[in-house]
Design an enzyme around this catalytic site. Structure first.
Site: not given
Ligand code: XMP
Length: 515
Positions: A55, A82-83, A169, A171, A224, A227, A369
């Site tokens: 953050g 981190c934060y 980080h 990730e 279309g 999703d 997604k």
């Protein structure tokens, strides 16, 4: 049986979704909630582990976001990033101060392989750092597990209470062994069993749809896009014969309407394709202002949608269920509790309040997604549809600057198709989104011995990971000049095209679309 789940508490870090996706890639379910989530709610969720995100704040500032100390006393393993690391240290009595030297970017560090986070890794590691504060004194019971040249506590651990933290980080891709570190936390610390996999998930979603809908009919607004297409395929599998998918066609790219129709031809759903190009042209006649164009298009979608829904009501009685392709980032962005509302940031500007639907079917609302794409592949949707680049709800209308006309629609579609063909053949790094724009400028050219006065086409191709910011894609000049030459020579519609330009603006300050 529900899956084991990891809870991600959000303190405003830009990578929260990335953390959630990494955990899921390790076959463990994850969900994101605000950092202020109550301890009762956390207990209810019964997570096998908790991850505190990064953050932008400093933990020692008065209004910085905090969580209760009880989070660290639940007996559930915690990983602070981190934060999140600083918050854990600060809350448990350690000291956090501004760094003498801030660290940004890939940074060499020495890790302690005795710490389970680094199990199986060499002592020399690289981590992505981005911090201006750091821990200057550890809380009682903690040990240092990694350090860099300037950061004495790049990772910390309290083995007894199963509390861990990394200043870097894990990730992001810039931490090369980051996924292994997260995997170690999940499997070595949280005792994950890896019970989250997409094949089970789609089976479960199909069951849930059947339970929710029973024998009733469902209407789906099909754009279309990925999703709504995956949502349609899933519903067709779950409730064959009970789904009516309304596809409003009129502002799609070249051949796209047919491709969408072909993808749904052999599925067990009532595919209703409404040709609305003329209607859009009439509604948009004389309109040049971008926001007004968008509003009119949104409204037209809704009216077509309502008319079709009304016809269906005559045949099937009142249909209560409306299906939408809402996905997890939509849910996170619109606040946690969105279940009762029809998606306000719907592609085409929101659905009318006076529609008679009383229940939403949103089978994808827990998925990211890339997971939606994976389910699309499982359900054998065509690759072109599953891997489709983002496409704005108002379609090519926002890629024609100013007023629309049939001629302009045809020109932009042809130019765009040529650009797409050439980029698809290109073997280098493909842009994340690319398209042609028909500007409202004409320019002089020479065709044979004659002077021509024709349109200027702009090409846009960008690289981005989140579409919030973007840089232009450095496509090779050879490719760009081939596209330019093909467009000028092959697009022989109306006034034609005399010139092609390449947009090299970043976002910000520009946006990706031109309108
Ligand atoms: P901008 O132009 O705002 O676009 O930089 C960011 C991304 O969003 C897409 N976009 C839209 N998507 N409905 C959508 O579903 C819209 O009205 C819309 N407008 C822009 C755009 O293509 C890009 O990927």
């Amino acid at each position: 049986m529900p899956n084991q789940s990891v809870l991600i508490l959000d303190f405003g870090g830009q990578y929260k979704e990335l953390i959630a996706r990494r955990v899921r890639e390790c076959h463990v379910h994850s969900q994101i909630l605000p950092g202020s989530t109550s301890i009762e709610k956390i207990r209810e969720i019964h997570p096998i582990g908790i991850i505190l995100t990064g953050g932008p704040d400093s933990v020692y500032r008065e209004d910085a976001p905090h969580c209760t100390r009880a989070v660290f006393e639940l007996g559930i393993p915690v990983l602070g990033i981190c934060y999140g690391l600083q918050l854990m240290a600060y809350t448990l009595g350690g000291n956090v101060e501004p760094c003498t030297v801030s660290e940004y970017g890939r940074t060499a560090m020495q890790v302690d392989p005795a710490c389970p986070l680094f199990s199986g890794l060499d002592a020399a590691q690289i981590g992505l750092m981005s911090h201006t504060d750091q821990i200057s004194a550890l809380p009682e019971g903690f040990n240092c597990a990694a350090h860099t040249d300037t950061c004495p506590n790049a990772a910390i651990w309290d083995e007894t209470h199963r509390l861990y933290g990394t200043q870097f980080h894990p990730e992001v891709e810039n931490t090369p062994n980051g996924t292994q570190i997260i995997h170690n936390f999940l499997y070595l610390v949280c005792a994950a069993v890896g019970d989250y996999n997409l094949l089970d998930i789609s089976q479960r979603l199909i069951q849930e749809i059947r339970t929710q809908v029973g024998s009733e009919h469902v209407i789906l607004g099909l754009s279309g896009g990925v999703d709504s297409s995956v949502c349609a395929a899933l519903l067709a599998r779950a409730i064959p014969g009970q789904l009516h998918a309304i596809f409003v066609d009129g502002l799609m790219r070249k051949d796209e309407g047919d491709e969408v129709e072909a993808a749904f031809q052999n599925r067990k759903l009532d595919f209703i394709r409404v040709q609305a190009q003329d209607r859009f042209l009439t509604q948009l006649s004389g309109v040049t202002e971008p926001e007004r164009k968008r509003k009119i298009i949104g409204e037209t979608f809704i009216r077509v949608f309502e008319e079709e829904a009304k016809k269906l009501r005559e045949k099937y009685g009142r249909i209560r269920f409306l299906a939408q392709g809402t996905i997890y980032p939509d849910v996170i962005e619109s606040g946690a509790n969105h279940s009762a509302n029809i998606k306000s940031h719907h592609n085409v500007g929101g659905l009318p309040k006076d529609m008679e639907f009383t229940a939403l079917v949103e089978p994808l609302r827990g998925l990211f997604k890339d997971e939606v794409r994976a389910i699309g592949r499982q359900l054998k949707l065509p690759k072109a549809l599953v891997d489709r680049q983002p496409f704005p709800g108002p379609g090519v209308a926002v890629r024609i600057i100013g007023e629309l006309s049939e001629e302009k629609l045809a020109i932009v579609r042809e130019a765009d198709a040529i650009f797409r063909q050439e980029v698809q053949k290109y073997r280098g790094r493909k842009p994340d989104q690319y398209f042609a724009v028909l500007t409202d400028t004409k320019s002089v050219g020479v065709v044979g011995d004659f002077r021509a006065y024709s349109y200027v086409i702009a090409l846009r191709a960008i690289q981005t990971s989140d579409f919030m910011t973007a840089v232009y894609s450095p496509l090779p000049h050879s490719l760009l000049s081939r596209v330019a030459s093909r467009i000028v020579n092959e697009v022989k519609i109306g006034a034609g095209v005399s010139r092609v330009v390449y947009d090299i603006t970043s976002k910000p300050p520009a946006t990706i679309e031109w309108e």
